[in-house]
Each structure stands twice: as C-alpha cells, then as structure tokens.
Design a protein around this motif. Structure first.
Motif, mmCIF file in Angstrom:
data_model
loop_
_atom_site.group_PDB
_atom_site.id
_atom_site.type_symbol
_atom_site.label_atom_id
_atom_site.label_comp_id
_atom_site.label_asym_id
_atom_site.label_seq_id
_atom_site.Cartn_x
_atom_site.Cartn_y
_atom_site.Cartn_z
ATOM 1 N N LYS A 1 -33.673 -4.569 -14.259
ATOM 2 C CA LYS A 1 -32.433 -4.364 -14.944
ATOM 3 C C LYS A 1 -32.350 -3.473 -15.923
ATOM 4 O O LYS A 1 -33.644 -3.207 -16.650
ATOM 5 C CB LYS A 1 -31.951 -5.936 -15.680
ATOM 6 C CG LYS A 1 -31.728 -7.099 -14.658
ATOM 7 C CD LYS A 1 -30.316 -6.581 -13.818
ATOM 8 C CE LYS A 1 -29.775 -7.645 -13.069
ATOM 9 N NZ LYS A 1 -28.822 -7.608 -11.953
ATOM 10 N N ARG B 1 -18.816 -9.055 -15.137
ATOM 11 C CA ARG B 1 -19.139 -8.231 -16.104
ATOM 12 C C ARG B 1 -18.113 -7.231 -16.546
ATOM 13 O O ARG B 1 -17.787 -7.223 -17.989
ATOM 14 C CB ARG B 1 -20.397 -7.310 -15.737
ATOM 15 C CG ARG B 1 -20.851 -6.411 -16.805
ATOM 16 C CD ARG B 1 -22.092 -5.321 -16.032
ATOM 17 N NE ARG B 1 -21.349 -4.481 -14.959
ATOM 18 C CZ ARG B 1 -21.984 -4.092 -14.129
ATOM 19 N NH1 ARG B 1 -23.136 -4.051 -13.802
ATOM 20 N NH2 ARG B 1 -21.166 -3.228 -13.441
ATOM 21 N N ASP C 1 -22.611 4.619 -15.580
ATOM 22 C CA ASP C 1 -22.575 3.663 -14.704
ATOM 23 C C ASP C 1 -21.236 3.012 -14.440
ATOM 24 O O ASP C 1 -21.134 2.845 -13.248
ATOM 25 C CB ASP C 1 -23.639 2.494 -15.205
ATOM 26 C CG ASP C 1 -24.797 2.589 -15.205
ATOM 27 O OD1 ASP C 1 -25.553 3.530 -14.218
ATOM 28 O OD2 ASP C 1 -25.467 2.462 -16.106
ATOM 29 N N ASN C 2 -20.140 3.196 -15.359
ATOM 30 C CA ASN C 2 -19.088 2.729 -15.216
ATOM 31 C C ASN C 2 -18.076 3.346 -14.129
ATOM 32 O O ASN C 2 -17.244 2.971 -13.868
ATOM 33 C CB ASN C 2 -18.417 2.532 -16.316
ATOM 34 C CG ASN C 2 -18.973 1.298 -17.434
ATOM 35 O OD1 ASN C 2 -18.998 0.400 -16.742
ATOM 36 N ND2 ASN C 2 -19.066 1.382 -18.594
ATOM 37 N N ARG D 1 -19.884 2.176 -8.678
ATOM 38 C CA ARG D 1 -20.357 1.007 -8.364
ATOM 39 C C ARG D 1 -21.685 0.901 -8.787
ATOM 40 O O ARG D 1 -22.342 1.526 -8.397
ATOM 41 C CB ARG D 1 -20.136 0.613 -6.781
ATOM 42 C CG ARG D 1 -18.603 0.708 -6.330
ATOM 43 C CD ARG D 1 -18.525 0.127 -4.779
ATOM 44 N NE ARG D 1 -17.375 0.126 -4.505
ATOM 45 C CZ ARG D 1 -16.484 -0.631 -4.538
ATOM 46 N NH1 ARG D 1 -16.746 -1.909 -5.125
ATOM 47 N NH2 ARG D 1 -15.036 -0.696 -3.926
ATOM 48 N N CYS D 2 -22.127 -0.252 -9.555
ATOM 49 C CA CYS D 2 -23.273 -0.492 -10.128
ATOM 50 C C CYS D 2 -23.675 -2.036 -9.945
ATOM 51 O O CYS D 2 -23.106 -2.848 -10.388
ATOM 52 C CB CYS D 2 -23.472 0.008 -11.345
ATOM 53 S SG CYS D 2 -22.134 -0.575 -12.431
ATOM 54 N N THR E 1 -27.079 -3.710 -15.655
ATOM 55 C CA THR E 1 -26.673 -3.182 -14.505
ATOM 56 C C THR E 1 -28.393 -2.956 -13.643
ATOM 57 O O THR E 1 -29.136 -3.262 -14.471
ATOM 58 C CB THR E 1 -26.017 -1.953 -14.172
ATOM 59 O OG1 THR E 1 -25.820 -1.599 -12.708
ATOM 60 C CG2 THR E 1 -26.934 -0.651 -14.650
ATOM 61 N N THR E 2 -28.353 -2.761 -12.365
ATOM 62 C CA THR E 2 -29.486 -2.761 -11.777
ATOM 63 C C THR E 2 -30.046 -1.339 -11.434
ATOM 64 O O THR E 2 -29.259 -0.469 -11.115
ATOM 65 C CB THR E 2 -29.216 -3.445 -10.246
ATOM 66 O OG1 THR E 2 -28.974 -4.903 -10.534
ATOM 67 C CG2 THR E 2 -30.733 -3.593 -9.465
ATOM 68 N N THR F 1 -20.697 -8.321 -10.902
ATOM 69 C CA THR F 1 -20.357 -7.040 -11.404
ATOM 70 C C THR F 1 -18.683 -7.163 -11.949
ATOM 71 O O THR F 1 -18.589 -6.491 -12.753
ATOM 72 C CB THR F 1 -20.440 -5.903 -10.542
ATOM 73 O OG1 THR F 1 -19.768 -6.652 -9.130
ATOM 74 C CG2 THR F 1 -21.787 -5.725 -10.018
ATOM 75 N N LEU G 1 -26.443 -1.246 -19.137
ATOM 76 C CA LEU G 1 -25.186 -0.499 -18.498
ATOM 77 C C LEU G 1 -24.909 0.840 -19.704
ATOM 78 O O LEU G 1 -24.812 0.907 -20.722
ATOM 79 C CB LEU G 1 -24.045 -1.419 -18.473
ATOM 80 C CG LEU G 1 -22.851 -1.056 -17.725
ATOM 81 C CD1 LEU G 1 -23.024 -0.755 -16.321
ATOM 82 C CD2 LEU G 1 -21.578 -1.930 -17.902
#
Length: 226
Positions: A214, A135, A221-222, A225-226, A207-208, A132, A217
């Motif tokens: 998957k 990323r 999400d940002n 926490r992802c 992301t999950t 993460t 993103l």
C-alpha cells in the motif's frame, strides 16, 4: 568538485521545497516530472552556464507541442525555482537572473456548478461494492463536505481527523495552516471506508503500489484505475 547540473541538484531542491516550503506531495511529483522533461528536451545544463536561450528553447518546444499556458507556467516556475535555490544557497553567480523569467498568467476560468440533483446522481453512480469505489465515494464526500483542495485531502493521515470535533488541520496553498471542518456525511463515509481497510498504512487514502504494498494515493493515481 562535480559541476552542479539540473540532474544532480533536483532532488536536493525538491527536498528543500518539501521541508522548508511545505509543498504538497502532488506538487513535488509534478516538479520532479517537469525537471526530468527539461533534461530530456533541452539538456542537463550546468546551472552556472544556464542562459535565457535555454528558456526560449523550452518555450519553443512546449508551444510546438501545443501545451496549455498553465502547463508552460508550471514548467517555467519549476526551473525558475531551481535556479533561485541554487543562487541563494550556493551564493552562485548565474548568467541568468531567475527573477527575469516570466510566468504566463493563467486564463480566468468560468466556474461551473453542479445542481443538487446532479450531485445526487453522481454520488449514486459510484459502485461502492469495490473498495476502490468506496474510496472514491469517500474522497468525493470529503471534497463536498469540507471544501478541501485535492492535495490537502490526499495528504491526510488516519490520525489527522478529530472525529469528536469533526475537524483537522491542513497545510494549504502558500504553506498556510488552516482548520477544516467535516460534514456528518463526510465523517460517515470516512469511517465506512476505514472499516473496510485491512492495511495499517498511515495515509487516509491509499492505493496499491507496483510491488503490491500500500502507498498513499496521489492525484496522478486518480487519472487511472488503481
């Protein structure tokens, strides 16, 4: 025939924005959320019976919550767009003229620049040992190395980038296509991030999801926490 309401017209409207107007996925998510909030706060209004009173009620609620002018503007633009879509695509005779719904002007923002030293410290503070973190570092380098908007960067796929010419095509603001060029640093980190990935998802940044699969993103999400 079932009466056309906000709830049973929203997805059709959002699909039209995606396909015909090339809205970014982040904008679609934002519009969907605003429409659901409108139904919750004002009601699931029949579009033929929509009036300026509903707009005034929305404004009153948003002002009472001390929402920003930008937030209010997005909410109004969303419902205005839905009404115009319904009027134009169904030849509907509305009680309200959507063109008369005014959107508050966004206040001019003061632009604050980071110094090269501050950017360097920020880069070095990112823990790239975690995927993460890697990323996030890659996303940061993509912004710094291309000048992309966040919606443009998050819409990229693995095969969007020509790694030989270090460029790609993106659909930007106003649905305009433009060519974006990547810095050497941006390309380096993108390759490094992709090498660590073990999934086959087409999106460049993933992301999950809730079920462990998957997914692309998103800007939302940002913020967590992802």
């Amino acid at each position: 025939m079932e009466a056309r309401k906000i709830s049973n017209t929203s997805e059709e409207f959002l699909t039209w924005l995606t396909v015909e107007k090339r809205f970014a996925q982040s904008s679609i998510i934002s519009y969907r959320s605003r429409l659901k909030c409108f139904v919750r706060d004002v009601g699931d209004i029949e579009l033929d019976k929509f009036s300026m009173e509903h707009i005034f009620k929305l404004k009153q609620i948003l002002h009472q919550r001390e929402n920003s002018e930008v937030f209010i503007g997005v909410c109004l633009a969303c419902i205005k767009g839905l009404l115009k879509y319904y009027r134009d695509h169904y030849s509907a005779q509305l009680q309200i003229n959507p063109d008369l719904i005014t959107i508050p002007k966004r206040p001019r923002r003061e632009v604050v620049f980071l110094t090269n030293f501050e950017i360097k410290r920020f880069r070095e503070s990112i823990n790239i040992k975690l995927l993460t973190g890697l990323r996030f570092r890659t996303l940061v380098e993509t912004f710094l190395g291309t000048g992309m908007r966040i919606s443009e960067a998050l819409s990229l796929n693995r095969d969007s980038i020509d790694f030989q010419t270090k460029e790609c095509l993106v659909i930007g603001k106003g649905s305009k296509q433009r060519t974006v060029f990547f810095s050497d640093d941006a390309i380096y980190w993108i390759k490094k991030y992709l090498e660590r990935r073990t999934d086959r998802h087409e999106a460049l940044f993933v992301t999950t999801g809730k079920e462990g699969a998957k997914k692309r993103l998103t800007n939302q999400d940002n913020t967590r926490r992802c």
